[in-house]
Design an enzyme around this catalytic site. Structure first.
Site, PDB file in Angstrom:
ATOM      1  CG  HIS A 213      -2.140  -0.827   1.078  1.00 60.61           C
ATOM      2  ND1 HIS A 213      -2.113  -2.197   1.126  1.00 60.61           N
ATOM      3  CD2 HIS A 213      -3.437  -0.482   0.856  1.00 60.61           C
ATOM      4  CE1 HIS A 213      -3.345  -2.664   0.947  1.00 60.61           C
ATOM      5  NE2 HIS A 213      -4.164  -1.646   0.781  1.00 60.61           N
ATOM      6  CG  HIS A 255       2.962  -3.184   6.627  1.00 64.74           C
ATOM      7  ND1 HIS A 255       3.672  -4.068   5.856  1.00 64.74           N
ATOM      8  CD2 HIS A 255       1.806  -2.951   5.969  1.00 64.74           C
ATOM      9  CE1 HIS A 255       2.976  -4.355   4.764  1.00 64.74           C
ATOM     10  NE2 HIS A 255       1.844  -3.696   4.809  1.00 64.74           N
TER      11      HIS A 255
HETATM   12  C1  LIG Z   1      -4.255  -7.994 -11.836  1.00 65.90           C
HETATM   13  C2  LIG Z   1      -3.956  -8.358 -10.434  1.00 65.90           C
HETATM   14  C3  LIG Z   1      -3.072  -9.524 -10.211  1.00 65.90           C
HETATM   15  C4  LIG Z   1      -4.466  -7.652  -9.447  1.00 65.90           C
HETATM   16  C5  LIG Z   1      -4.186  -7.937  -8.050  1.00 65.90           C
HETATM   17  C6  LIG Z   1      -4.402  -6.730  -7.218  1.00 65.90           C
HETATM   18  C7  LIG Z   1      -4.120  -7.067  -5.795  1.00 65.90           C
HETATM   19  C8  LIG Z   1      -4.842  -8.183  -5.175  1.00 65.90           C
HETATM   20  C9  LIG Z   1      -3.222  -6.381  -5.128  1.00 65.90           C
HETATM   21  C10 LIG Z   1      -2.827  -6.684  -3.731  1.00 65.90           C
HETATM   22  C11 LIG Z   1      -3.013  -5.501  -2.901  1.00 65.90           C
HETATM   23  C12 LIG Z   1      -2.563  -5.805  -1.503  1.00 65.90           C
HETATM   24  C13 LIG Z   1      -3.490  -6.518  -0.620  1.00 65.90           C
HETATM   25  C14 LIG Z   1      -1.333  -5.445  -1.121  1.00 65.90           C
HETATM   26  C15 LIG Z   1      -0.793  -5.668   0.240  1.00 65.90           C
HETATM   27  O1  LIG Z   1      -0.453  -4.431   0.749  1.00 65.90           O
HETATM   28  P1  LIG Z   1       0.392  -4.335   2.087  1.00 65.90           P
HETATM   29  O2  LIG Z   1       0.498  -2.864   2.323  1.00 65.90           O
HETATM   30  O3  LIG Z   1      -0.373  -5.010   3.132  1.00 65.90           O
HETATM   31  O4  LIG Z   1       1.707  -4.956   1.790  1.00 65.90           O
END
Ligand SMILES: CC(C)=CCC/C(C)=C/CC/C(C)=C/COP(=O)(O)O
Length: 294
Positions: A213, A255
């Site tokens: 994020h 985090h």
């Molecule tokens: C097209 C595609 C593979 C879309 C996936 C989008 C997706 C699920 C992104 C993940 C976002 C996410 C939960 C990131 C984690 O963020 P942190 O800040 O917890 O590391």
């Protein structure tokens, strides 16, 4: 009873050179024996002559020095003093110093992250702010950003708008790829106080380093500031959003502080990559033609 060793001035050695080497508390000679303390002592005196003060003391007690103090007593030519260590050798950091610094940073990181994790659960001290933090979480999630960019791209009717949106899409995909690769490589677990109730995650999202994020927030906000003409209050709002989103990751307990700090750095650098490889109808005509045909 043996008398204490003395230097040429008649001072006992216990308080000087002997302290510079084997008599340091924690060393095997002292009987301390603790691995960590011994490591710390190695840090101080691991390389001969690493501490200039100790080196001076040792020199003042060496036979060579004594001979120099009483020139008449010297029987022959004094042997040449030992050659100084090569420049490279003196400049190298003791690896255990790096280990100690990293471990200390890690300890501070864990302590601070736990202290700041005030929204980690409903019963936490700021538990009532948790829904607001989760709203912020959605504002920086990959899915709304990807879907939003694709939607705007489909509605855009100007070349300039399409070019910017195409690059934003490229930036978001690059970010997903790089963060997934780094998380998979580092494999740092999320903090123990985190509740894994995030919406739509990828398998690598069980890991926390770096914060996805936060990389997205830094990347997107730098992108917006460089490519949208916004009034100053809106520009301030964009920066604030990125900063608060990063902070909210720690407050939610998702985090550690270092995940977020490194996330800001990575996101900032990712924008430089996107800017360097900026896609345009000149260098990537196929992309724009493809999109026009849809
Ligand atoms: C097209 C595609 C593979 C879309 C996936 C989008 C997706 C699920 C992104 C993940 C976002 C996410 C939960 C990131 C984690 O963020 P942190 O800040 O917890 O590391």
């Amino acid at each position: 009873m043996p008398s204490p060793r003395r230097n040429v001035e008649g001072r006992p050695l216990g308080a000087s050179a002997a302290n510079c080497s084997s008599s340091v508390p924690g060393s095997p000679a002292h009987g301390g024996g603790g691995g960590g303390r011994f490591e710390f002592q190695a840090l101080l005196s691991g390389r001969t002559g690493a501490d200039p003060a100790c080196a001076r003391l040792r020199a003042s007690e060496s036979p060579v020095h004594r001979r120099g103090s009483f020139p008449l007593a010297a029987a022959g030519p004094a042997p040449a003093p030992p050659a100084p260590p090569p420049e490279d050798d003196r400049m190298t950091l003791n690896p255990s110093f790096l280990a100690i610094a990293l471990r200390s940073l890690l300890a501070i990181d864990l302590w601070l992250s736990k202290k700041l994790g005030v929204c980690a659960g409903e019963s936490s001290s700021w538990g009532s702010a948790r829904p607001l933090m989760k709203l912020l979480e959605i504002s920086g999630h990959g899915v709304p950003w990807l879907l939003g960019t694709l939607y705007c791209l489909s509605r855009s009717d100007s070349w300039a708008g399409r070019e910017v949106l195409m690059n934003l899409l490229f930036a978001l995909l690059l970010d997903l790829l790089l963060v997934a690769a780094m998380k998979g490589l580092v494999r740092r677990r999320r903090p123990a106080h985190n509740q894994m109730d995030m919406f739509f995650t990828l398998s690598v999202d069980k890991y926390s380093f770096p914060s996805g994020h936060t990389t997205r927030a830094a990347l997107v906000s730098r992108f917006i500031l460089n490519h949208l003409v916004l009034a100053i209050p809106l520009r301030v709002l964009v920066v604030l959003w990125a900063f608060i989103l990063g902070l909210s990751r720690v407050m939610l307990g998702r985090h550690n502080v270092t995940d977020v700090a490194f996330g800001f750095f990575v996101g900032y650098m990712q924008y430089s990559i996107v800017d360097y490889f900026w896609l345009s109808p000149h260098n990537a005509p196929f992309l724009f033609v493809l999109w026009n045909q849809q």
